[in-house]
Every structure is written in C-alpha cells, then in structure tokens.
Design a protein around this motif. Structure first.
Motif, PDB file in Angstrom:
ATOM      1  N   ALA A   4       0.845  -1.183   0.000  1.00 14.57           N
ATOM      2  CA  ALA A   4       0.000   0.000   0.000  1.00 14.57           C
ATOM      3  C   ALA A   4       0.883   1.236   0.000  1.00 14.57           C
ATOM      4  O   ALA A   4       1.913   1.280   0.678  1.00 14.57           O
ATOM      5  N   LEU A   5       0.481   2.202  -0.778  1.00 16.83           N
ATOM      6  CA  LEU A   5       1.079   3.532  -0.759  1.00 16.83           C
ATOM      7  C   LEU A   5      -0.033   4.460  -0.320  1.00 16.83           C
ATOM      8  O   LEU A   5      -1.122   4.459  -0.906  1.00 16.83           O
ATOM      9  N   SER A   6       0.214   5.217   0.744  1.00 16.26           N
ATOM     10  CA  SER A   6      -0.809   6.146   1.217  1.00 16.26           C
ATOM     11  C   SER A   6      -0.162   7.432   1.682  1.00 16.26           C
ATOM     12  O   SER A   6       1.040   7.484   1.948  1.00 16.26           O
ATOM     13  N   TYR A   7      -0.984   8.461   1.755  1.00 18.73           N
ATOM     14  CA  TYR A   7      -0.539   9.764   2.222  1.00 18.73           C
ATOM     15  C   TYR A   7      -1.132  10.022   3.599  1.00 18.73           C
ATOM     16  O   TYR A   7      -2.167   9.466   3.962  1.00 18.73           O
ATOM     17  N   TYR A   8      -0.475  10.879   4.355  1.00 19.33           N
ATOM     18  CA  TYR A   8      -0.998  11.277   5.653  1.00 19.33           C
ATOM     19  C   TYR A   8      -0.756  12.766   5.847  1.00 19.33           C
ATOM     20  O   TYR A   8       0.050  13.386   5.166  1.00 19.33           O
ATOM     21  N   TRP A   9      -1.465  13.314   6.799  1.00 21.54           N
ATOM     22  CA  TRP A   9      -1.184  14.663   7.246  1.00 21.54           C
ATOM     23  C   TRP A   9      -1.457  14.728   8.740  1.00 21.54           C
ATOM     24  O   TRP A   9      -2.231  13.945   9.277  1.00 21.54           O
ATOM     25  N   VAL A  10      -0.775  15.645   9.403  1.00 22.05           N
ATOM     26  CA  VAL A  10      -0.899  15.821  10.835  1.00 22.05           C
ATOM     27  C   VAL A  10      -1.361  17.254  11.077  1.00 22.05           C
ATOM     28  O   VAL A  10      -0.729  18.197  10.605  1.00 22.05           O
ATOM     29  N   ALA A  11      -2.475  17.393  11.790  1.00 20.00           N
ATOM     30  CA  ALA A  11      -3.026  18.714  12.081  1.00 20.00           C
ATOM     31  C   ALA A  11      -2.656  19.128  13.506  1.00 20.00           C
ATOM     32  O   ALA A  11      -2.561  18.297  14.405  1.00 20.00           O
ATOM     33  N   GLU A  12      -2.460  20.412  13.670  1.00 23.77           N
ATOM     34  CA  GLU A  12      -2.225  20.995  14.989  1.00 23.77           C
ATOM     35  C   GLU A  12      -3.577  21.153  15.676  1.00 23.77           C
ATOM     36  O   GLU A  12      -4.523  21.675  15.076  1.00 23.77           O
ATOM     37  N   THR A  13      -3.708  20.705  16.933  1.00 23.54           N
ATOM     38  CA  THR A  13      -4.997  20.803  17.632  1.00 23.54           C
ATOM     39  C   THR A  13      -4.956  21.723  18.840  1.00 23.54           C
ATOM     40  O   THR A  13      -5.996  22.035  19.393  1.00 23.54           O
ATOM     41  N   GLU A  14      -3.775  22.153  19.260  1.00 29.66           N
ATOM     42  CA  GLU A  14      -3.700  22.996  20.453  1.00 29.66           C
ATOM     43  C   GLU A  14      -3.160  24.393  20.156  1.00 29.66           C
ATOM     44  O   GLU A  14      -3.527  25.340  20.839  1.00 29.66           O
ATOM     45  N   GLY A  15      -2.295  24.523  19.192  1.00 30.52           N
ATOM     46  CA  GLY A  15      -1.750  25.836  18.832  1.00 30.52           C
ATOM     47  C   GLY A  15      -2.579  26.447  17.729  1.00 30.52           C
ATOM     48  O   GLY A  15      -3.768  26.164  17.581  1.00 30.52           O
ATOM     49  N   ASP A  16      -1.941  27.282  16.930  1.00 24.86           N
ATOM     50  CA  ASP A  16      -2.633  27.840  15.773  1.00 24.86           C
ATOM     51  C   ASP A  16      -3.056  26.699  14.857  1.00 24.86           C
ATOM     52  O   ASP A  16      -2.260  25.804  14.571  1.00 24.86           O
ATOM     53  N   PRO A  17      -4.308  26.721  14.400  1.00 28.10           N
ATOM     54  CA  PRO A  17      -4.762  25.636  13.533  1.00 28.10           C
ATOM     55  C   PRO A  17      -3.954  25.588  12.244  1.00 28.10           C
ATOM     56  O   PRO A  17      -3.541  26.614  11.721  1.00 28.10           O
ATOM     57  N   GLY A  18      -3.737  24.399  11.779  1.00 30.00           N
ATOM     58  CA  GLY A  18      -3.037  24.251  10.516  1.00 30.00           C
ATOM     59  C   GLY A  18      -2.519  22.844  10.325  1.00 30.00           C
ATOM     60  O   GLY A  18      -2.601  21.996  11.215  1.00 30.00           O
ATOM     61  N   VAL A  19      -2.008  22.615   9.140  1.00 33.78           N
ATOM     62  CA  VAL A  19      -1.393  21.329   8.827  1.00 33.78           C
ATOM     63  C   VAL A  19       0.050  21.402   9.298  1.00 33.78           C
ATOM     64  O   VAL A  19       0.807  22.281   8.904  1.00 33.78           O
TER      65      VAL A  19
END
Length: 161
Positions: A106-121
């Motif tokens: 499998a080849l997949s992509y991921y992203w991690v979001a900030e949940t406590e500081g300024d919102p963003g990827v």
C-alpha cells in the motif's frame, strides 16, 4: 448522456463481479488497518498500535525505527512520553492497495493537524507498507514513513508513533 436501465444493470453486474471476486473484503480490512494506525496514535493506545504490526514487523521513519511488535510498542511509548505527538491529530489520506494472495502493498498519504496551537497542517508525508495476512487478519510487516520537506520543523514534526 442518458443511461438506460439495461446499461445500469450491466454495469451493476460488472460491479458485483468485482465486489465478489477481486478482494473487496481484503481491501476494506486493509483500509481499516491504515485508519486505525492513525487513530491509535491520537488515542495513545500503544497496544492497539503495536497490534497492527506482525510479530516481526518493522517501522522506519525520520523519527526512529523499530523491528518487532514489542520494540514498536516501546518506540510508541517513548515518543508519546516525550510529548512528540501532543496536540496533534493524525489523518489518513488516499491509499493505493495491491493485493497478491496473502501479501499486499500500500502507498498512502498522511497529514498531521495541529490541535492545540494555531490551527493548521503540521506535517505531511507518505507511507509505503508491506502487509501480510496471518491467521485471517491483515498486518503490517514493514512500514516506511517519509516526511515532506515542507512540514513544520521537518525531521522533528509530530509524526507517527
């Protein structure tokens, strides 16, 4: 374009052949495994996370690596204790899965979001997985994680385990 009832039925019949004959259940199980991988990080569930790997499975990333389910669990616990994943939400992106009997990639992509500081990827990257089916269950035998250069503090971003 107008689709006739007979065109619809032919298409539906073809879809049923694909659904029954080409490993849809396996694909769904693998997608579930990939999703659980991310969610177990956020739930801080070291046992669930490590349980997704084969006994001799391996994990390689810019943040560390381990071989064997017990060592992967220890890596997870160490990263968690250090605060590495605090304030982060891990998301799975699209996956391209190829199944060959009891093995799959499998080849997949991921992203991690900030949940406590300024919102963003916070980080993005990819996973390249080798999977095996053991005792009727799909497991990760090898996972290689990459981190895109544009990620915040590339090399130390709130990555995997």
């Amino acid at each position: 374009m107008i689709v006739s009832k007979s065109d619809y039925l032919v298409g539906r019949a073809a879809m049923e052949v694909v659904m029954d004959g080409n490993g849809v259940a396996d694909r769904v199980e693998i997608m579930e495994l990939l999703g659980r991988h991310q969610i177990y990080i956020d739930l801080k569930d070291a046992d669930g996370y490590a349980g997704l790997y084969a006994e001799d499975g391996s994990y390689e990333s810019p943040f560390g690596g381990s071989t064997g389910r017990a060592a992967i669990k220890e890596l997870f616990l160490g990263l968690q204790a250090s605060g590495f994943t605090a304030g982060k939400r891990h998301m799975s992106g699209p996956a391209m899965i190829d199944i060959d009997g009891e093995r799959a990639t499998a080849l997949s992509y991921y992203w991690v979001a900030e949940t406590e500081g300024d919102p963003g990827v916070y980080a993005t990257g990819s996973y390249r997985d080798e999977l095996i089916k053991a005792d009727g269950r799909w497991l990760i035998s090898r996972r290689v994680q990459t981190l895109d250069a544009s990620s915040v503090s590339a090399g130390t971003a709130g990555g995997d385990a």
